[in-house]
Design an enzyme around this catalytic site. Sequence first.
Site, PDB file in Angstrom:
ATOM      1  NE  ARG A   1      -6.194   0.973  -1.636  1.00 16.57           N
ATOM      2  CZ  ARG A   1      -5.509   1.467  -0.606  1.00 16.57           C
ATOM      3  NH1 ARG A   1      -4.241   1.129  -0.416  1.00 16.57           N
ATOM      4  NH2 ARG A   1      -6.075   2.311   0.236  1.00 16.57           N
TER       5      ARG A   1
ATOM      6  CG  ASN B   1      -2.053  11.696   2.902  1.00 21.41           C
ATOM      7  OD1 ASN B   1      -1.547  10.786   2.231  1.00 21.41           O
ATOM      8  ND2 ASN B   1      -1.734  11.897   4.161  1.00 21.41           N
ATOM      9  CE  LYS B   2      -5.097   5.889   4.522  1.00 17.90           C
ATOM     10  NZ  LYS B   2      -6.043   5.036   3.788  1.00 17.90           N
TER      11      LYS B   2
ATOM     12  NE  ARG C   1       0.132   1.295   3.484  1.00 22.58           N
ATOM     13  CZ  ARG C   1       1.071   2.157   3.768  1.00 22.58           C
ATOM     14  NH1 ARG C   1       2.340   1.779   3.862  1.00 22.58           N
ATOM     15  NH2 ARG C   1       0.817   3.431   3.957  1.00 22.58           N
ATOM     16  N   GLY C   2       0.276   2.416  -0.029  1.00 23.25           N
ATOM     17  CA  GLY C   2       1.064   3.639  -0.190  1.00 23.25           C
ATOM     18  C   GLY C   2       1.173   3.914  -1.686  1.00 23.25           C
ATOM     19  CB  ALA C   3       0.467   6.983  -3.633  1.00 26.35           C
TER      20      ALA C   3
ATOM     21  CG  ASP D   1      -2.873   8.168  -1.171  1.00 33.44           C
ATOM     22  OD1 ASP D   1      -2.843   8.669  -0.033  1.00 33.44           O
ATOM     23  OD2 ASP D   1      -2.517   7.004  -1.418  1.00 33.44           O
TER      24      ASP D   1
ATOM     25  CD  GLN E   1      -3.210   2.812   6.914  1.00 26.75           C
ATOM     26  OE1 GLN E   1      -3.819   3.205   7.912  1.00 26.75           O
ATOM     27  NE2 GLN E   1      -3.815   2.681   5.747  1.00 26.75           N
TER      28      GLN E   1
HETATM   29  O1  MRU Z   1      -4.473   3.340   2.302  1.00 33.50           O
HETATM   30  P1  MRU Z   1      -2.987   3.480   2.207  1.00 33.50           P
HETATM   31  O2  MRU Z   1      -2.250   2.871   3.343  1.00 33.50           O
HETATM   32  O3  MRU Z   1      -2.470   3.004   0.854  1.00 33.50           O
HETATM   33  O4  MRU Z   1      -2.756   5.044   2.267  1.00 33.50           O
HETATM   34  C1  MRU Z   1      -1.464   5.551   2.216  1.00 33.50           C
HETATM   35  C2  MRU Z   1      -1.393   7.011   2.422  1.00 33.50           C
HETATM   36  O5  MRU Z   1      -2.390   7.682   2.590  1.00 33.50           O
HETATM   37  C3  MRU Z   1      -0.045   7.650   2.304  1.00 33.50           C
HETATM   38  O6  MRU Z   1       0.027   8.772   3.131  1.00 33.50           O
HETATM   39  C4  MRU Z   1       0.153   8.097   0.843  1.00 33.50           C
HETATM   40  O7  MRU Z   1       0.023   6.995  -0.026  1.00 33.50           O
HETATM   41  C5  MRU Z   1       1.456   8.738   0.620  1.00 33.50           C
HETATM   42  S1  MRU Z   1       2.711   7.495   0.597  1.00 33.50           S
HETATM   43  C6  MRU Z   1       4.189   7.992   0.283  1.00 33.50           C
END
Ligand code: MRU
Length: 368
Positions: free
Chosen positions: A90, A252-253, A53-55, A242, A201
Amino acid sequence: MKVQGKHWRTIWLHDDGASVGILDQTQLPHRFETATLTNLADAAKAIQTMQVRGAPLIGATAAYGVALAMGAGASDAALEEAHRVLLATRPTAINLRWALDDMAAHLRAVPEAERAATAYARAAAIANADVAQNEAIAKHGLGLFEAAQRGGAAPLNVLTHCNAGWLATVDWGTALAPIYLAHESGLPIHVWVDETRPRNQGASLTAWELGQHGVPHTVIVDNAGGHLMQSGEVNLCIVGSDRTTANGDVCNKIGTYLKALAATDNGVPFYVAVPGTSIDWTMGDGVGRIPIEERDGAEVASMTGLDEKGALATIRLTPAASPVRNLAFDVTPARLVTGLITERGVAKASRQGLAALYPEHYPKEPAG
Ligand code: MRU
């Protein structure tokens, strides 16, 4: 980045030159486990179930997913199918679409017989470019941290939300990259880690990776940030993204927006670390327009952790009859963002700010 002294990336090609290794992030922080992706379905499942996970890491995994698909058959139809299946995993992180479009453009340009080899080479290039971008973000962010810390003995108190560390990328991280570089350079630093409900996370991943690197940190509940900012215990906030739109709005999250509001109200600088691959140049602004992922309500209604015997256990939190809603992201308007730390330097969160660093993505004003 290091785990118990050994260097790891979050994704790698196995020695067989075909299958792909990942760290299974659903097991952290309690178990350090790897998993192997051998086909398109494995890659799609890894993204969907958030083993990765993470963009930026979602983008790199999708690129390897296309390579795995091409290894099994590289017709135009197979390429289209891989693009379709992976894009559906996603909805919010723009790196996914960016990586898939990049792979498709490179692969359409070569004959079918060369596509598998080209796909693996391109996926590796995407992964390596991510590492280089994040290292550049680390250097640009470090300058801001040094200015904020002013050479004193007191640690710089930085607040971060979710996990934008090396686990969210191929290596280094985005928001955590300057933190690692600051720590390595001897700048005293302490990180407030938002737990980041519902998937935690922050509590599970950010705390774990900072701990592996010996970076001083403290996990706080999501609602504590406003109070800490009001009490002068946060010098700056830094988060990842993201999808950032062409005017500097930051998706973002979920919960990031509330932290930005509290930061603005308390005069705390709010920075976003964002590589160019996380910027959606096709979207003029983000509020109400970026697709916001809604996930299974079970993530809100329950929580998983270790029980007193050390076994993983899931417990229910909410009354069985209460409906829940699980929105995974929110959008912070550009006006609440102090600056965007990119691989090309620090930009004002605005169309003009981004256009100064990425002129190729903005049409020139007609002369006269
Ligand atoms: O749902 P996730 O865990 O994929 O969400 C991740 C985030 O929101 C991160 O902050 C974002 O991807 C930036 S990662 C460098």
